[in-house]
Design an enzyme around this catalytic site. Sequence first.
Site, short mmCIF file in Angstrom:
data_model
loop_
_atom_site.label_atom_id
_atom_site.label_comp_id
_atom_site.label_asym_id
_atom_site.label_seq_id
_atom_site.Cartn_x
_atom_site.Cartn_y
_atom_site.Cartn_z
N ASP A 11 17.08 22.04 -3.47
CA ASP A 11 17.87 21.92 -4.70
C ASP A 11 19.00 22.95 -4.86
O ASP A 11 19.77 22.88 -5.82
CB ASP A 11 16.94 21.98 -5.93
CG ASP A 11 16.06 23.24 -5.96
OD1 ASP A 11 16.50 24.31 -5.47
OD2 ASP A 11 14.94 23.17 -6.50
N ASN A 16 1.22 31.10 -7.88
CA ASN A 16 1.30 29.64 -7.95
C ASN A 16 0.32 29.13 -9.00
O ASN A 16 -0.75 29.69 -9.17
CB ASN A 16 0.96 29.01 -6.59
CG ASN A 16 1.30 27.54 -6.53
OD1 ASN A 16 2.43 27.14 -6.75
ND2 ASN A 16 0.29 26.71 -6.27
N HIS A 31 14.23 23.43 4.72
CA HIS A 31 14.27 21.97 4.88
C HIS A 31 15.66 21.39 4.66
O HIS A 31 15.80 20.21 4.40
CB HIS A 31 13.27 21.32 3.91
CG HIS A 31 11.84 21.69 4.19
ND1 HIS A 31 10.82 21.55 3.29
CD2 HIS A 31 11.27 22.24 5.30
CE1 HIS A 31 9.68 21.97 3.83
NE2 HIS A 31 9.93 22.40 5.05
N SER A 56 4.54 27.70 -4.29
CA SER A 56 4.27 26.74 -3.22
C SER A 56 2.77 26.58 -3.04
O SER A 56 2.04 27.56 -3.04
CB SER A 56 4.89 27.19 -1.89
OG SER A 56 4.50 26.29 -0.85
N CYS A 68 31.93 7.00 13.08
CA CYS A 68 31.46 6.22 14.22
C CYS A 68 30.66 4.98 13.83
O CYS A 68 30.24 4.21 14.70
CB CYS A 68 30.62 7.09 15.15
SG CYS A 68 28.95 7.40 14.56
N GLN A 73 11.49 26.16 0.56
CA GLN A 73 11.17 24.79 0.99
C GLN A 73 11.91 23.78 0.13
O GLN A 73 11.84 22.58 0.37
CB GLN A 73 9.66 24.56 0.87
CG GLN A 73 8.83 25.50 1.72
CD GLN A 73 7.33 25.37 1.42
OE1 GLN A 73 6.86 25.73 0.36
NE2 GLN A 73 6.61 24.83 2.38
N CYS A 98 26.64 10.62 15.66
CA CYS A 98 27.67 11.54 16.17
C CYS A 98 27.49 12.97 15.65
O CYS A 98 28.17 13.88 16.09
CB CYS A 98 29.08 11.03 15.84
SG CYS A 98 29.55 11.14 14.11
N CYS A 105 28.37 5.76 8.82
CA CYS A 105 29.24 6.90 9.14
C CYS A 105 30.71 6.47 9.20
O CYS A 105 31.06 5.56 9.96
CB CYS A 105 28.82 7.50 10.48
SG CYS A 105 29.92 8.81 11.03
ZN LIG Z 1 28.93 9.21 13.11
#
Ligand SMILES: [Zn+2]
Length: 274
Positions: free
Chosen positions: A105, A245, A120, A220, A182, A102, A131, A179
Amino acid sequence: MTKTTESALADLVALLSGKRFAVLTGAGISTDSGIPDYRGPGSPPRTPMTYQQFVGDSAFRRHYWARNHVGWRHLRRTEPNAGHRALVGLEDRGIVLGVITQNVDLLHERAGSRRVIDLHGHYNEVICLQCGTVFTRAEVHERLDALNPEFTTEVGDVEIAPDADAVIAATESFRVLDCPVCGGMLKPNIVYFGENVPKERVHTAFELVDSGQALLVAGSSLTVMSGLRFVRHAHREGMPVAIVNRGGTRGDPLATVKVDGGTSETLQELARSL
Ligand SMILES: [Zn+2]
């Protein structure tokens, strides 16, 4: 080490002996690398950023990128710890089949784990929401640096957060990068609250769990469903679940063995004993 922990550790070794298994990891495995676990015991309450906040509020987004701009450098300098390395050793011996993490890093990869599913996503990618172009964080960093030549000199006290945030005060002057292809909105290629883990990635993770004879959870609290569902699935399939944990987890009622302890020492001990 308390008596209870010692006997739980013996139970853990007994349960996993002779089995091959997948490992699900969370923030707790990276705390010994200096990345705080905001869900760990004694941590200050913290509201996680949501996808809606990120895309819907430009001031929030500016603040986020400013913090990320600083936090990213720190995350890049963190090193894997004994817990990550113990899992590499177990994978080399064919005991650990792969890691579902999860964390964003990349410390499992940097430690040398070969099969890692970054549930994730990870901090080293940025995606355009318009885009779909994916950029490396290093490329985005250079462009952000060019847009904000004065910025880093203003930064004083910096804290690292699991999602590459760093807490800094003045972010109002920060210029966000659009971006380069775009002009669309850029977002770290990380699954935030309010977003779903891509279906294919979930499917691959279930397959990895199913290829084992047990499931080990390390570091976790299983607070979010994206992790808890693997424990529920294993339990439904009659597969033993072991949880390591510090503090309680949402999966505890389904665990065959629970070790309330740190992942570095427990996983090293496990690697020695299996
Ligand atoms: Zn873009």
